[in-house]
Design an enzyme around this catalytic site. Sequence first.
Site, short mmCIF file in Angstrom:
data_model
loop_
_atom_site.label_atom_id
_atom_site.label_comp_id
_atom_site.label_asym_id
_atom_site.label_seq_id
_atom_site.Cartn_x
_atom_site.Cartn_y
_atom_site.Cartn_z
CD GLU A 213 18.26 14.39 -45.46
OE1 GLU A 213 17.94 15.48 -44.95
OE2 GLU A 213 19.17 13.68 -45.01
CD GLU B 116 23.97 10.57 -46.52
OE1 GLU B 116 23.86 10.90 -45.33
OE2 GLU B 116 23.55 11.27 -47.47
#
Length: 366
Positions: A154, A259
């Site tokens: 991220e 995910e």
Amino acid sequence: MRRFLYFAAMSLAINAHAQNQPSLKDAYKSCFVVGAALAPAQFTGQDVKETQLVEAQFNSATPENVLKWALIHPRPDTYEFSMADKYVEFGEQNHMFIIGHNLVWHSQTPRWVFEDDTGNPVSRDILLDRMHDHIMKVVGRYKGRIKGWDVVNEALNEDGTLRQSPWMKIIGDDYIEQAFRFAHETDPDAQLYYNDYSLENEAKRKGALELVRKLKAKGVAITGVGLQDHVSLDWPTADQIDKTIKEFGKLGVKVMITELDVDVLPSVTRSADVSLNVASDSRLNPYPNDLPEAVQQQLTNRYRELFRTYAKHCGLVTRVTFWGVTDKDSWKNDWPVKGRTNYPLLFDRNAQPKPAFDAVIQLAPK
Ligand code: XIL
């Protein structure tokens, strides 16, 4: 003794049931490995039912939390390896493709990492040294056993620019390539990934493509890009996902869905920023007891569409990992609103397959 026999019989029954079901890992064998993010109860055997389900269904594993910096390296001189050791042992016993998640992230990283004894930010050199030590210790301990690492997690903003995380502010934008170099130097055979959410949105995707292009041009050993895919029923579209997979493929990197979960509750955000915490409200928790049939159907259709899109890219997409095993312990029950009842996965709160499971199995390539 009778109690013991009862539990042994129950366990055999559950096991037999789990083994009679078709499995995700077998159904997609010719296409990609199928994984799940695991919590300690599922890899220490504490939750028997879920452990057996994991063993029957998945051939890859990601640790939901135990390898994150805050858990494995909570204080400067303390590494807590015991849970991560158990995770890796479980993965090996079950012949799984074992993932490490993650090495460098702005979240779940203790403040001491970025500060000196007086609480001021450390210098670039000190932070690079800390990053290097951490990566050498953690990647080194599981060298040859953990096969793929989310090296940087991220790093991008929604507009595609680099997030002003403490890593970025203190080291500068080369912190990403440094992390990859340290990981590669420690385990040259490990696959190394950049992992992020919302890469299907155009601006962020462009930023990520640019990042990967630059890393490749500098000779950085990046193997793949992880699309987190914390999705909702209507976002991102199959076209957005399809395009995203293709665009990364053109750069010569593999794509992993890392995910996956599908949020069926009223949306409060499309981001997966873990720092969000929205106040609870009963309108935001409309299905506290059961999922209405119509929404179950929407969830099934959505999973069908997602797997159809992923399977179109067999070989380029090398792994699809769910963020959790059953609806019971999904992080989506507590994020971004605490205490909701969500239904994001293929197995219900009793570890039973949902209609979406059957749909995903049915459309697997023959
Ligand atoms: C989540 C875990 O599921 C939670 O248990 C934890 O409290 C916060 O982090 N993106 C990621 C994951 O890369 O590590 C996050 O996992 C979910 C969003």
